[in-house]
Structure formats: C-alpha cells, structure tokens
Scaffold this active site. Structure first.
Site, PDB file in Angstrom:
ATOM      1  N   CYS A   1       6.824   4.916  10.944  1.00 39.79           N
ATOM      2  CA  CYS A   1       8.201   4.692  10.046  1.00 39.79           C
ATOM      3  C   CYS A   1       9.335   3.927  11.101  1.00 39.79           C
ATOM      4  O   CYS A   1       8.815   3.512  12.188  1.00 39.79           O
ATOM      5  CB  CYS A   1       8.747   6.051   9.639  1.00 39.79           C
ATOM      6  N   VAL A   2      10.521   4.310  11.087  1.00 43.80           N
ATOM      7  CA  VAL A   2      11.617   3.652  12.019  1.00 43.80           C
ATOM      8  C   VAL A   2      11.260   4.173  13.476  1.00 43.80           C
ATOM      9  O   VAL A   2      11.625   3.471  14.394  1.00 43.80           O
ATOM     10  CB  VAL A   2      12.837   3.824  11.382  1.00 43.80           C
TER      11      VAL A   2
END
Length: 469
Positions: free
Chosen positions: A26-27
C-alpha cells in the site's frame, strides 16, 4: 539506500521465498501472505534500515517501509522472491485460510466500513466547524458565534447541509460498499440503500414520536399492515438487505441469458429485496439495532466510570486484534439512533496515548532510526492512525504500550464519568475535539491532558531507567 539489498534482507528475515505465498503493497507497507508467520526473525527484521516496524493483522504480515520507498523495495522484493505482482485481493484471498470465523466476520465488517470512512470522517470534521459556529458558550456566555454575528448563520446552515449528507444518506454508502464486498453490482447497492431513506418514508428519527401519537403511516398489502418508515442512520437493515440483494442478483445472473439480464436481473433483485426489507428485514433489524443501542446506553448510564475504564483501556488491544473495526458500526448506530456517541471520544484519547508513548521513546532514545520512527509514528497516532506507533514502537518494547493503555483507561474513566459525548466521527486523535459536543470540550481537554502527560512522562522515565532504547 540500496533497495535490492534491503529487499534481500527483508526476504531473509521473513523466512525466505519458500515462506511467501503472495505480496502486495500500500502507500507505506509491504503486505505479505506468509505460510508460517512463526518463523519470522523479528529481531533481524527490526534491524533492517528500510524497516520502520511490522505487525500481523487479519492473516497478513505487514512491514512498514515508508511512503516513496515501499514501491521501490517491493519491485526488488518480488523479483528476488520469484513471484509476480499481486493485488490486494490476491493477498487477502491467500490470507483467508489462516483466519477463523470470527476473524473473517470482523474482516468483512472492516472491508465494508473502511472504504466509506473518509466520507464519515470528513462529515465529522465539517460538523465540528458547525459546532464552533452554532454552539453557545464557547466564546460568549450563552451565545454562539451566529448569535453575535447573524451574517454567519447562512454559512453555518450551508455547512450543516454539506456535513450531514453522509449521515442522512449513510445507507446508500453502506449499500454500495457492502454489495461490492459481497460480490454484487455496487450501483444496485447504492439504490437499495437510498430506497431505505426515500423521502416518501417516515424519517427514522421521527418514528418514536409518531408511535406515541399513533401516526405511523402504513402500507396495506392485501390485508398485511407494513409500516412505511425509513432507516436513516441505521446499519443493520442495509447490511442484511445488501447481502440478500447480492445473493439474489448472483443467482439470477447464473439463470438468465446474458442478452436479457439488463431487463430482468436488476428489477427482480431490487423488487424482491425491497419487499422483504420493508416487511421483514427492516423491522427485525431495526428492533435489534435499538436493543443494542438501548443496552449500551443503559450500561454506561449505570456504570459510566467503569465502562469508560474498561473501554478506554482495551481499545488499544482491540486495534491489535483488528476488532476495533466492529465498534465503528456501533458508533454509527449510536449516532443514528441517539444523535451522539459516548464510545468514540475514548477511541480518540486511546490513539493520542499511543502517540504520546511513541514520542517518549523518541525523546529517550539515542538511536537515530528509533528516534525518527518515534517521531513519525507519534504524529501519525495523534492524527488517528496508531498502527505504526503500536507495532513499530510501543509493542516492540511492551512497557510503552502498557503505560499508554493504562493512561487511556484513566482518561476513559474520567470523560465517561463526566458524560462526554461526540455528535460525529471525526479524526481519532488530537483534532477529534472538534467532533465533541461543545459543552463537553473542557472535560475532553482534561482527558487529552491525561493521555498526553501520563504516557509521555511515564514512558520516558521508565525507558531511562531500563536503558533499552
């Protein structure tokens, strides 16, 4: 930073490519489905420069790397592991087999409510701005800003319309997310949710008064009396209706030829689900939701301090298990039924406590990497995201976590005894005060002082005495 070298070290620490089923990111985090999490060398993993923490949740092992770096490390990581890029759904699917039924149920709720959380939090922040403009006694005795400056009243009114929309049409948001999660057509989920708040229906918030006056409107379906009421702010009716709608839709898609599905699948699925919802699902789940709400309110009315002590203390533990997502639905149900929630203020204070403990480790440590992690994770926790502080710092040394949950228990006891309420769900940290009912701001600030000072001082002094950071 040599990203390939970092990826090699991470792969070795988690047990090699033989222990890896799937990987995505993810980020900020690598999200891994591992064969056996028990063989992960946690100590070796924590020593890697790129790694800022790690934790396991919902069958996934997640390694915090950081924004901007994670995608570069991930590319090297999958190349070394000899696997292709996986989607988040692939990793979730690979992780499912390691979850028990309770974990699956919790994960399902999380997957439904997390996508709509930005809309709810945004609405909460806007309601906080409205509180500042309209609540009496903040800046003047018994007067609000719009009382003193009437020219601001229309601005406040526009803000409340924008802010309230997410709550007024909440079943539409839940319907979209739930049907999408169950595997149906999200657009039908939006429609079934909006059907439940159609303006032709009696507003759920006016139902109690209508019952007292005997003015509840009804349909007469061949002699069967069905109450013509909406389900504004309710969670259970739209969840069950969305599940039924999806099952009917998928059944029809398997039976009806593709060429005429547009003519039959949507209309039949919505009609059947709509009738069953108004006749059976709605009344039953509405009653269950009210029983849950009344039960919680009664418990906290009778044992408010004890309830605050327990919930304030265990919330950090719930985050570790992932069970905290279930209480988002409870908060939404409380707001929908009563207009306020007494649980959410304790969530905000618990998050602040974890951030304060991480700041204390930063202040006490001489290790540059740990100091940086303490700072970044502490800021994150004070803004409502506690996982980096929990798994990267506090649980790693244990005593910061214990001091943090003890402090949040004390703060929970205090604010519950004072009856502190929030009228919306906002940012679960320092900005959370804007979601608190204005008359309780003073008590909430005392609670904030408790969860800032106690974890900060207690963790710092203990860390200096133990000399392990």
């Amino acid at each position: 930073m040599n990203h390939k070298q970092q990826a090699e070290q991470i792969l070795e620490a988690i047990g090699g490519k033989e222990n890896l089923s799937a990987a995505t990111h993810c980020v900020t985090r690598l999200r891994l489905a591992l064969v056996d999490e028990g063989i992960v060398d946690q100590e070796k993993l924590n020593q890697i420069d790129a790694v800022k923490g790690s934790f396991s949740t919902n069958g996934q092992f997640q390694v915090v790397v950081g924004q901007g770096t994670v995608d570069k490390v991930y590319k090297e990581f999958i190349a070394l592991a000899g696997i292709g890029e996986s989607s988040k759904e692939d990793v979730k699917e690979a992780s499912k087999q390691k979850m028990n039924p309770i974990q699956r149920a919790i994960k399902t709720l999380a997957d439904i409510f997390i996508p709509i959380l930005p809309a709810i939090v945004t609405a909460g922040l806007l309601l906080g701005i409205n509180n500042i403009l309209t609540a009496p006694g903040i800046f003047w005795d018994e007067k609000s800003i719009i009382d003193v400056y009437p020219q601001w009243s229309d601005i406040a009114n526009m803000i409340i319309i924008i802010a309230n929309t997410a709550f007024v049409f909440l079943p539409g948001l839940i319907g979209w997310s739930a049907v999408k999660k169950f595997g149906g057509s999200p657009i039908l989920g939006i429609v079934i949710g909006l059907i439940l708040v159609h303006p032709e229906l009696l507003n759920a918030w006016a139902y109690g008064e209508a019952v007292k006056e005997g003015t509840v409107p009804t349909w007469n379906l061949f002699g069967l009396e069905v109450e013509k009421i909406g389900y504004q702010g309710q969670v259970l009716p739209v969840l069950v209706a969305s599940y039924l709608l999806t099952k009917i839709e998928l059944f029809l898609r398997n039976k009806i030829p593709d060429s005429v599905q547009l003519l039959f699948v949507g209309p039949i699925a919505l009609l059947v689900t709509g009738f069953l919802t108004f006749i059976i699902i709605g009344p039953v789940t509405f009653a269950i939701g009210n029983w849950i709400t009344d039960g919680l309110v009664a418990i906290f009315d009778s044992f408010s301090a004890l309830g605050g002590l327990i919930y304030g203390g265990i919330y950090g533990v719930l985050v570790i298990t992932g069970m905290h997502h279930t209480f988002l639905a409870v908060d939404i149900q409380l707001i929908g039924s009563t207009g306020t929630t007494f649980l959410w203020p304790m969530l905000a204070l618990s998050n602040i406590a974890q951030g304060s403990a991480a700041f204390a480790i930063m202040a006490a440590s001489k290790d540059e990497k740990l100091r940086g992690l303490g700072l970044s994770s502490g800021v994150s926790a004070w803004l409502g995201i506690t996982e980096p502080a929990l798994f990267g710092v506090n649980l790693r040394f244990k005593y910061p976590f214990i001091i943090a949950i003890s402090s949040s228990a004390i703060a929970g006891l205090y604010i519950s005894a004072q009856g502190v309420l929030a009228n919306s769900i906002g940012v679960g940290g320092v900005p959370g005060i804007f979601s608190i009912v204005a008359e309780y701001w003073g008590h909430f600030l005392v609670g904030m002082a408790i969860v800032i000072v106690l974890p900060l001082v207690g963790t710092y002094l203990y860390a200096k005495r133990k000399k392990d950071v």
